[in-house]
Design a protein around this motif. Structure first.
Motif, short mmCIF file in Angstrom:
data_model
loop_
_atom_site.label_atom_id
_atom_site.label_comp_id
_atom_site.label_asym_id
_atom_site.label_seq_id
_atom_site.Cartn_x
_atom_site.Cartn_y
_atom_site.Cartn_z
N GLY A 43 37.37 22.20 38.69
CA GLY A 43 36.10 22.47 38.02
C GLY A 43 36.04 23.88 37.45
N GLU A 44 36.52 24.85 38.22
CA GLU A 44 36.52 26.23 37.74
C GLU A 44 37.44 26.40 36.54
N LEU A 45 38.60 25.76 36.61
CA LEU A 45 39.52 25.83 35.48
C LEU A 45 38.96 25.11 34.26
N ALA A 46 38.25 24.02 34.48
CA ALA A 46 37.65 23.28 33.36
C ALA A 46 36.65 24.15 32.62
N GLU A 47 35.86 24.95 33.37
CA GLU A 47 34.90 25.85 32.73
C GLU A 47 35.62 26.89 31.89
N ARG A 48 36.72 27.40 32.39
CA ARG A 48 37.44 28.46 31.68
C ARG A 48 38.24 27.94 30.49
N THR A 49 38.56 26.65 30.50
CA THR A 49 39.38 26.08 29.42
C THR A 49 38.60 25.14 28.51
#
Length: 345
Positions: A43-49
């Protein structure tokens, strides 16, 4: 009866495009950079990407299964095997991979069968022009290609500078040297040398920064010109790295002939390329055959044997003086030639 292990191995080979595309997606999304030195959830990576979290999680798990990432209870981390994919580490492989992840490259490889049938580069079927036309028309892709060549140039520069005797040399002319990484490495190792860097305007665009960063800009001239038309005179060594294998024999002879016309009796041509064995077997480095096929798909060139290099040199009025040992893991070697007796061709 079919050997189950042989069948399993063929499955892994045939579906090798899937891990390649997984790495492609990870690099394009800059995932290795984002999770370097930390653990992040999908989820955190999805926000950043700016990606779809459930889909990204499936990609991350796939990358973990091939050893690029590690999955833990609190999220995903970069595995040691994934470190070279970071953009901010010495020896990063990211620049070398980027141009070959371009959709046109994938489409060209998808037409490999057509290429084998016609003997013509499939990139020309896909784009309507040469791969160099593609690089010129797409500045971002062209920049990625030259960045990849710079990585290759830097990798061999130190080995070439250490292994070749430049003691009596004063001027090195690097033909097709791009941003100057190879020439910068040679000049940096030999303070008595001066250099001339020759490439297209696009190719030398990053050269001032590279040469300045290496502290050799004051000893190097940059020439933006077509080396198939002419090359600068006054060189003691004419270095041609990863150029001839991009072109058909006739163009190679033209370039080598241009060198022959301006060379003194003591000058030498240094071709830095892989030398293909006359016969390939299970002990042959797969890099060589993969590179040769890539050249077939994208260019009119090929990897050549020592006999084929000798023939090119002879046709250009040059003669082989020796072939050096491999320069590191890449297998590149220095093929040295001098002017042959008789008039230039």
């Amino acid at each position: 009866m079919i050997d189950p292990m042989a069948a399993a191995n063929l499955y892994r080979l045939a579906f090798g495009f899937i891990p390649a595309q997984m790495i492609h997606a990870a690099v394009r999304l800059r995932i290795p950079d984002l999770i370097a030195g930390r653990t992040l959830t999908a989820g955190e990576l999805a926000e950043r990407t700016a990606t779809h979290a459930p889909a990204l999680r499936r990609l991350l798990r796939g990358l973990a299964s091939i050893g690029v990432l590690e999955e833990h209870d609190d999220g995903f981390r970069l595995a040691p095997a994934g470190e070279p994919l970071r953009s901010d580490v010495p020896g990063s492989v990211r620049p070398m991979l980027m141009p070959y992840f371009h959709e046109t490259m994938w489409a060209s490889w998808g037409r490999l069968t057509d290429c084998v049938r016609s003997g013509q580069p499939s990139v020309e079927t896909v784009t309507g022009g040469s791969v160099f036309d593609l690089f010129a028309a797409d500045p971002e892709l062209g920049a990625e290609f030259h960045a990849a060549m710079a990585v290759s140039g830097g990798a061999e520069a130190q080995a070439l500078a250490r292994s070749y005797d430049f003691g009596d040399v004063r001027t090195v002319v690097d033909l097709g040297g791009g941003n100057g990484a190879l020439l910068a490495g040679i000049l940096g190792h030999h303070p008595h040398l001066r250099g001339i860097l020759v490439d297209t305007p696009v190719g030398v665009a990053g050269a001032p920064d590279t040469l300045t960063a290496a502290g050799v800009a004051d000893r190097c001239d940059i020439v933006a010109e077509d080396f198939f038309a002419s090359v600068p005179d006054g060189g003691d060594r004419y270095v041609i790295k990863s150029v001839l294998h991009d072109w058909e024999d006739e163009r190679c002879v033209t370039l080598l002939g241009n060198c022959r016309r301006v060379m003194s009796d003591t000058a030498r041509v240094l071709i830095v390329e892989v030398v293909a064995p006359p016969v390939v077997d299970a002990t042959t480095d797969p890099f060589l055959t993969v590179s040769d096929l890539n050249l077939m798909v994208l260019t009119h060139g090929r990897e050549r044997t020592d006999e084929e290099f000798t023939e090119l040199l002879r046709a250009a009025g040059l003669e082989l003086t020796g072939i050096g040992a491999p320069l590191g893991f890449s297998g590149y070697r220095v093929i040295e030639a001098r002017t042959a007796a008789g008039p230039a061709q």
